[in-house]
Design a protein around this motif. Structure first.
Motif, PDB file in Angstrom:
ATOM      1  N   LEU A   6       0.825  -1.142   0.043  1.00 33.65           N
ATOM      2  CA  LEU A   6      -0.079  -0.159   0.006  1.00 33.65           C
ATOM      3  C   LEU A   6       1.136   1.401   0.040  1.00 33.65           C
ATOM      4  N   ALA A   7       0.609   2.134  -0.956  1.00 28.38           N
ATOM      5  CA  ALA A   7       1.169   3.324  -0.956  1.00 28.38           C
ATOM      6  C   ALA A   7       0.659   4.480  -0.059  1.00 28.38           C
ATOM      7  N   VAL A   8       1.311   4.838   1.128  1.00 31.74           N
ATOM      8  CA  VAL A   8       0.779   5.698   2.259  1.00 31.74           C
ATOM      9  C   VAL A   8       1.472   6.910   2.464  1.00 31.74           C
ATOM     10  N   ASP A   9       1.194   7.913   2.857  1.00 35.30           N
ATOM     11  CA  ASP A   9       2.009   8.982   3.084  1.00 35.30           C
ATOM     12  C   ASP A   9       2.302   8.909   4.582  1.00 35.30           C
ATOM     13  N   SER A  10       1.591   8.156   5.483  1.00 36.71           N
ATOM     14  CA  SER A  10       2.100   8.184   7.083  1.00 36.71           C
ATOM     15  C   SER A  10       1.594   6.877   7.528  1.00 36.71           C
ATOM     16  N   VAL A  11       2.003   6.770   8.870  1.00 36.58           N
ATOM     17  CA  VAL A  11       1.542   5.577   9.722  1.00 36.58           C
ATOM     18  C   VAL A  11       0.051   5.637   9.796  1.00 36.58           C
ATOM     19  N   ALA A  12      -0.627   6.874  10.103  1.00 31.04           N
ATOM     20  CA  ALA A  12      -1.948   6.962  10.367  1.00 31.04           C
ATOM     21  C   ALA A  12      -2.862   6.566   9.193  1.00 31.04           C
ATOM     22  N   GLU A  13      -2.447   6.782   8.050  1.00 26.74           N
ATOM     23  CA  GLU A  13      -2.991   6.212   6.825  1.00 26.74           C
ATOM     24  C   GLU A  13      -3.047   4.536   6.886  1.00 26.74           C
ATOM     25  N   ALA A  14      -1.665   4.034   7.107  1.00 32.61           N
ATOM     26  CA  ALA A  14      -1.611   2.683   7.081  1.00 32.61           C
ATOM     27  C   ALA A  14      -2.303   1.921   8.210  1.00 32.61           C
ATOM     28  N   TYR A  15      -2.517   2.636   9.450  1.00 29.85           N
ATOM     29  CA  TYR A  15      -3.047   2.209  10.747  1.00 29.85           C
ATOM     30  C   TYR A  15      -4.615   1.995  10.397  1.00 29.85           C
ATOM     31  N   ALA A  41      -5.655  11.556   7.806  1.00 37.01           N
ATOM     32  CA  ALA A  41      -5.840  10.316   6.851  1.00 37.01           C
ATOM     33  C   ALA A  41      -7.380   9.853   6.706  1.00 37.01           C
ATOM     34  N   PHE A  42      -8.153  10.314   7.617  1.00 34.04           N
ATOM     35  CA  PHE A  42      -9.719  10.093   7.219  1.00 34.04           C
ATOM     36  C   PHE A  42      -9.996  10.867   6.136  1.00 34.04           C
ATOM     37  N   ALA A  43      -9.440  12.230   6.070  1.00 32.40           N
ATOM     38  CA  ALA A  43     -10.191  12.950   5.075  1.00 32.40           C
ATOM     39  C   ALA A  43      -9.437  12.469   3.323  1.00 32.40           C
ATOM     40  N   LYS A  44      -8.415  12.213   3.685  1.00 37.63           N
ATOM     41  CA  LYS A  44      -7.636  11.484   2.345  1.00 37.63           C
ATOM     42  C   LYS A  44      -8.231  10.063   2.082  1.00 37.63           C
ATOM     43  N   ALA A  45      -8.610   9.330   2.997  1.00 37.95           N
ATOM     44  CA  ALA A  45      -9.200   8.006   2.535  1.00 37.95           C
ATOM     45  C   ALA A  45     -10.711   8.381   1.837  1.00 37.95           C
ATOM     46  N   ALA A  46     -11.150   9.543   2.563  1.00 38.90           N
ATOM     47  CA  ALA A  46     -12.823   9.952   1.969  1.00 38.90           C
ATOM     48  C   ALA A  46     -12.792  10.321   0.453  1.00 38.90           C
ATOM     49  N   ARG A  47     -11.813  11.156   0.093  1.00 41.32           N
ATOM     50  CA  ARG A  47     -11.439  11.569  -1.145  1.00 41.32           C
ATOM     51  C   ARG A  47     -11.144  10.379  -1.888  1.00 41.32           C
ATOM     52  N   THR A  48     -10.216   9.559  -1.661  1.00 46.28           N
ATOM     53  CA  THR A  48      -9.716   8.688  -2.387  1.00 46.28           C
ATOM     54  C   THR A  48     -10.401   7.275  -2.700  1.00 46.28           C
ATOM     55  N   GLY A  49     -11.554   7.120  -1.655  1.00 47.12           N
ATOM     56  CA  GLY A  49     -12.276   6.023  -1.615  1.00 47.12           C
ATOM     57  C   GLY A  49     -11.461   4.737  -0.869  1.00 47.12           C
ATOM     58  N   THR A  50     -10.248   5.057  -0.213  1.00 47.65           N
ATOM     59  CA  THR A  50      -9.769   3.720   0.383  1.00 47.65           C
ATOM     60  C   THR A  50     -10.819   3.110   1.450  1.00 47.65           C
ATOM     61  N   PRO A  51     -10.721   1.959   1.652  1.00 46.11           N
ATOM     62  CA  PRO A  51     -11.855   1.754   2.783  1.00 46.11           C
ATOM     63  C   PRO A  51     -11.130   1.647   4.134  1.00 46.11           C
ATOM     64  N   VAL A  52     -11.818   2.527   5.439  1.00 50.73           N
ATOM     65  CA  VAL A  52     -11.218   2.641   6.481  1.00 50.73           C
ATOM     66  C   VAL A  52     -12.421   2.579   7.572  1.00 50.73           C
ATOM     67  N   PRO A  53     -12.300   2.098   8.748  1.00 51.13           N
ATOM     68  CA  PRO A  53     -13.450   2.382   9.517  1.00 51.13           C
ATOM     69  C   PRO A  53     -14.255   3.463   9.751  1.00 51.13           C
ATOM     70  N   ARG A  54     -15.735   3.553   9.773  1.00 53.89           N
ATOM     71  CA  ARG A  54     -16.266   4.695   9.969  1.00 53.89           C
ATOM     72  C   ARG A  54     -16.115   5.404  10.910  1.00 53.89           C
ATOM     73  N   PRO A  55     -15.696   6.619  11.125  1.00 54.75           N
ATOM     74  CA  PRO A  55     -15.145   7.440  12.249  1.00 54.75           C
ATOM     75  C   PRO A  55     -16.766   7.815  12.826  1.00 54.75           C
ATOM     76  N   VAL A  56     -17.159   7.535  14.119  1.00 54.53           N
ATOM     77  CA  VAL A  56     -18.319   7.860  14.834  1.00 54.53           C
ATOM     78  C   VAL A  56     -17.799   8.803  15.799  1.00 54.53           C
ATOM     79  N   ILE A  57     -18.348  10.211  16.031  1.00 54.89           N
ATOM     80  CA  ILE A  57     -17.984  11.158  16.794  1.00 54.89           C
ATOM     81  C   ILE A  57     -18.777  10.917  17.962  1.00 54.89           C
ATOM     82  N   ALA A  58     -18.400  10.957  19.386  1.00 56.81           N
ATOM     83  CA  ALA A  58     -19.093  11.131  20.352  1.00 56.81           C
ATOM     84  C   ALA A  58     -18.450  12.215  21.349  1.00 56.81           C
ATOM     85  N   THR A  59     -19.286  13.141  21.931  1.00 54.45           N
ATOM     86  CA  THR A  59     -18.760  14.192  22.793  1.00 54.45           C
ATOM     87  C   THR A  59     -18.527  14.077  24.200  1.00 54.45           C
TER      88      THR A  59
END
Ligand SMILES: Cc1ncc(C[n+]2csc(CCOP(=O)(O)OP(=O)(O)O)c2C)c(N)n1
Ligand SMILES: [Mg+2]
Length: 570
Positions: A6-15, A41-59
């Motif tokens: 996988l070509a990634v820019d950061s550990v966060a993306e790979a994670y 990393a989430f923003a980039k995945a949303a743009r590229t369509g890379t599958p990542v877990p869905r972020p669910v915000i909880a305050t």
């Protein structure tokens, strides 16, 4: 074995990619400055369509972890949670403890204050980065979780993630904790490659020892009045049929003490309710099945002649500092596999003639018990404030068979039984309040086509951060029905004081301190403020129609709803 690159820019993306590849669907999150590489990393995945877990915000972190708990208890899958460094971890401790004591698998993660003061990408750039650092951040949860670690560099990412998930999901399951320093998340990871499928998998559940099963069967077969007491056998829905079959074939009554899961259908002929006390004197053998506290010894215990067998993935509850219940035989095993083996062994040992006489006796006891419950319902039906037994009976009538009930304290299960495995969840025995609302949202996320009803005390609801809760229900589109059994007090504190000091000052005073919750907010308006349907109910006769209106809001209009039921305790 297949390797993926996988070509990634950061550990966060790979994670994030790796979590998705390993089946983690959701990352419940309460963010802070430590999240910057993950947000990127989430923003980039949303743009590229890379599958990542869905972020669910909880305050609030308690909400984030409770939602993850609810999701895991319904799906059996492992969720990820991420909170903000030391302070977020501190807020999550109570919910993590709930998950640990209920064997809920969870990847609980937190950022770390950046380690470096300057120079590296991700180094400290905000004044809080100094004060928030702790010598041992994971120390706050080390007693609670099964394993903890800090990701020290991208090279070990796959091993660390796989090991975390494998440990969390091996029996007895539970949360693990991983801290993720910002510089590590931000660092590049050229040529990232990983095994697909993963090659560090979870261990199989413990199979019971054949000799131990045979011995357990001999003990139960020799008994005239055997009894099964369970709290969580139904954690694995497959165990419900196995328990029902064993109870039915050998006419062994089952008590579900402080149940956290539905382990036996409410209409099963061997269902003997939720309190073993009346049956302990007669019992000559007891199978304690996935149950940490089968009775309370200071109140009532089985007689000295009664043989006691414990069956559990960890029958000694080795993480409990003290637990001294008599145990003549401890069998290690998962109920779904151990119970059919026990049934087969019982078949070999039991004298069939004894079973039918016992069946009549058990049926008589069950019938008497159900008649007693019915009488209670009739007696309390018209009481004002509304009695919790009546409120529970009204919910029983209103709910569809496959509804999921999430109960933090107040629902009286004897008046609101369920028959389907996976349709009832009670709070963890750690009983860290503030779990139920969030767990119900997690359950709804896991089972969007089923009705989810959370029954909460007024006190429990307040512990659960109601504003954060209703916001999460709205923003994540999770129409859940919240029924608040509102007796304007911490009734449990009153009951505890009255049990210890029945004639004491507090019980003789009109208003004992630290029990009443005066001037409570209008909970229904808090729900309405988040776009939900809300109603206050004081008249017992009006409760069934109020439930209908609330259920209409939830199931037809797809809005969350809250009934603020003005109640009295049991
Ligand atoms: C985090 C946490 N704080 C405090 C308690 C102690 N506690 C146990 S039950 C209870 C009262 C619960 O009140 P409510 O939900 O209204 O139920 P009631 O007892 O009135 O039926 C409290 C404060 C706890 N279990 N967890
Ligand atoms: Mg209360």
């Amino acid at each position: 074995m297949a390797r993926k690159e996988l070509a990634v820019d950061s550990v966060a993306e790979a994670y994030l990619t790796l979590l998705a590849e390993r089946g983690v669907e959701y990352l419940f999150a309460n963010a802070g400055t430590d999240f910057a590489p993950l947000v990127e990393a989430f923003a980039k995945a949303a743009r590229t369509g890379t599958p990542v877990p869905r972020p669910v915000i909880a305050t609030h972190e308690n909400l984030a972890l409770s939602m993850a708990h609810g999701y895991a208890m319904v799906t059996g899958r492992v969720p990820a949670v991420m909170v903000h460094v030391s302070v977020g971890t501190a807020n999550g401790v109570c919910a993590a403890f709930n998950a640990a004591r209920e064997n809920v698998p969870m990847l609980f993660t937190a950022g770390r204050s950046p380690l470096t003061e300057e120079g590296m990408a991700g180094a400290r750039d905000v004044y809080i980065h100094w004060a928030q650092e702790m010598f041992d951040q994971a120390g706050m949860v080390r007693e609670i979780v099964k394993w903890d670690y800090e990701l020290r560099n991208g090279q070990q990412l796959e091993t660390v993630v796989d090991r975390a998930l494998a440990v969390a999901t091996s029996a007895p399951q539970g949360p693990v904790y991983l801290s993720l320093p910002r510089e590590v998340l931000a660092s590049p990871l050229p040529g990232f490659a990983y095994d697909m499928p993963g090659r560090r998998v979870a261990a199989s559940p413990p199979g019971p020892d054949k000799a131990a099963i045979d011995e357990a069967a001999r003990i139960l077969a020799a008994a005239e009045n055997p009894l099964i007491i369970t709290a969580s056998a139904g954690r694995d829905p497959a165990a419900v049929a196995a328990l029902g079959d064993l109870a039915q074939r050998f006419a062994i009554p089952v008590v579900q003490h402080r149940p956290r899961h539905l382990s036996l259908a409410a209409d099963h002929p061997c269902h003997l309710g939720y309190d073993a006390t009346p049956y302990l004197d007669d019992a000559d053998a007891i199978l304690v099945l996935e149950c940490d506290v089968p009775w309370v010894p200071s109140l009532k215990a089985p007689g000295p002649q009664c043989k006691i067998v414990h069956l559990d993935v960890d029958p000694l509850f080795s993480r409990y500092p003290i637990r001294g219940f008599a145990c003549d035989l401890a069998v290690t095993g998962a109920p779904a596999t151990a119970l059919p083996e026990l049934a087969a062994a019982l078949d070999r040992h039991i004298a069939k003639s004894a079973i039918e006489a016992r069946r009549q006796r058990v049926a008589g006891l069950a019938e008497a018990q159900r008649a007693g419950w019915q009488k209670t319902r009739e007696t309390v039906a018209g009481l004002r404030p509304i009695h919790m037994a009546w409120a529970s009976a009204c919910i029983a009538r209103a709910k569809p068979e496959d509804a999921i009930l999430v109960n933090e304290y107040t629902l009286m299960t004897e008046h609101c039984g369920s028959n389907l495995p996976g349709s009832y969840f009670g709070s963890s025995p750690a009983s860290g309040l503030g779990w139920g609302g969030g767990a119900a949202l997690g359950a709804k996320l896991a089972a969007p086509d089923r009705l989810v009803i959370a029954t909460l005390g007024d006190g429990s609801h307040l512990f659960g951060n109601p504003v954060a809760l209703h916001h999460a229900a709205a923003v994540h589109d999770l129409p859940v029905l919240f029924v608040i059994m509102n007796n304007s007090m911490w009734g449990a504190v009153r009951r505890a004081t009255s049990a210890m000091y029945p004639q004491g000052e507090a019980m003789r005073s009109n208003k004992p301190p630290l029990i009443d919750l005066d001037e409570l907010p209008a909970f229904e308006q808090v729900c309405a403020a988040a776009g939900g349907y809300g109603e206050r109910v004081e008249d017992p006769a009006a409760l069934p129609v109020a439930l209908e209106r609330a259920l209409h809001a939830v199931t037809v209009n797809k809005r969350q709803a809250l009934l603020n039921v003005v109640c009295r305790g049991p």
